[in-house]
Write an enzyme that holds these catalytic residues in place. Structure first.
Site, PDB file in Angstrom:
ATOM      1  N   VAL A  68       0.911  -1.146   0.000  1.00 29.63           N
ATOM      2  CA  VAL A  68       0.000   0.000   0.000  1.00 29.63           C
ATOM      3  C   VAL A  68       0.951   1.197   0.000  1.00 29.63           C
ATOM      4  CG1 VAL A  68      -1.794   1.271   1.238  1.00 29.63           C
ATOM      5  CG2 VAL A  68      -1.821  -1.242   1.234  1.00 29.63           C
ATOM      6  N   PRO A  69       1.172   1.810  -1.168  1.00 26.06           N
ATOM      7  CA  PRO A  69       2.322   2.703  -1.377  1.00 26.06           C
ATOM      8  C   PRO A  69       2.192   4.099  -0.762  1.00 26.06           C
ATOM      9  CG  PRO A  69       1.010   2.606  -3.361  1.00 26.06           C
ATOM     10  CD  PRO A  69       0.393   1.633  -2.388  1.00 26.06           C
ATOM     11  N   CYS A  70       2.252   4.168   0.559  1.00 31.89           N
ATOM     12  CA  CYS A  70       2.180   5.458   1.243  1.00 31.89           C
ATOM     13  C   CYS A  70       3.381   6.342   0.908  1.00 31.89           C
ATOM     14  CB  CYS A  70       2.054   5.265   2.747  1.00 31.89           C
ATOM     15  SG  CYS A  70       3.272   4.174   3.488  1.00 31.89           S
ATOM     16  N   HIS A  71       4.463   5.735   0.417  1.00 37.68           N
ATOM     17  CA  HIS A  71       5.633   6.536   0.024  1.00 37.68           C
ATOM     18  C   HIS A  71       5.333   7.437  -1.174  1.00 37.68           C
ATOM     19  CE1 HIS A  71       5.909   2.783  -2.297  1.00 37.68           C
ATOM     20  NE2 HIS A  71       6.492   3.515  -3.239  1.00 37.68           N
ATOM     21  N   ARG A  72       4.249   7.166  -1.888  1.00 32.65           N
ATOM     22  CA  ARG A  72       3.883   7.978  -3.057  1.00 32.65           C
ATOM     23  C   ARG A  72       3.062   9.212  -2.680  1.00 32.65           C
ATOM     24  NH1 ARG A  72       1.976   2.793  -6.589  1.00 32.65           N
ATOM     25  NH2 ARG A  72       4.044   1.817  -6.746  1.00 32.65           N
TER      26      ARG A  72
END
Length: 174
Positions: A137-141
């Site tokens: 779940v790409p919270c880094h984006r």
């Protein structure tokens, strides 16, 4: 709508006896532990999160998750396809779904997601910080309007930069 940086908060280790299974994979960013419960991925933890003593039990789903993580770090995968157990809060689930919808190599701001959900940047940032399944779940984006924002995974903002650079398409980070 204001932006908000999530504050680093380690993910809790899986609770033994709750039916969780865990498996580990070595990656360019260190050893990661993925947990599963009832046929869904529930967390992704860095080895520092106290999971070194977790009893490992690989399942078909965990083997698939480890394979997809390896493919992601080998640049052969740009979108994960795994059953996920997202947060129990409806708002946090909405934020997580919005993060999953961000294409590989692209970013959104906390404010972008807040406008999409009819909310504000601060609750979006808080929901990002509670994401138990980073990378997948790409919270880094998700970025702040003024910069990178925070990252709750191991290594904080430095890890966020590493993941963004890994995905390419970020000339401001090269």
């Amino acid at each position: 709508m204001s932006d908000f940086s999530e504050s680093p908060a380690p993910s809790p280790p899986p609770q033994l006896g709750d039916g969780s299974c865990a498996a580990q994979v070595e990656t360019p960013i260190g050893r990661l532990t993925v947990t599963e419960q009832a046929g869904a991925i529930t967390s992704l933890l860095w080895n520092r999160d106290g999971n070194a003593g977790v009893a490992l039990q690989e399942t078909p789903l965990l083997r698939e998750a480890l394979g997809q993580l390896s493919a992601y770090f080998d640049r052969r995968l740009t979108r994960f396809d795994l059953p996920l157990k997202l947060s129990s809060s409806p708002f946090e689930r909405q934020v997580q779904q919005a993060m999953i919808a961000i294409p590989h190599g692209q970013t959104r701001t906390y404010g972008d997601i807040a406008r999409e959900l009819g909310s504000y940047g601060q609750p979006v940032g808080q929901a990002c910080g509670k994401n138990a399944i980073p990378i997948i779940v790409p919270c880094h984006r998700v970025l702040s309007a003024q910069g990178l924002g925070g990252f709750s995974g191991e290594g904080g903002v430095e890890m966020k930069i590493h993941l963004l650079k890994h995905e390419g398409g970020y000339p401001f980070l090269v």
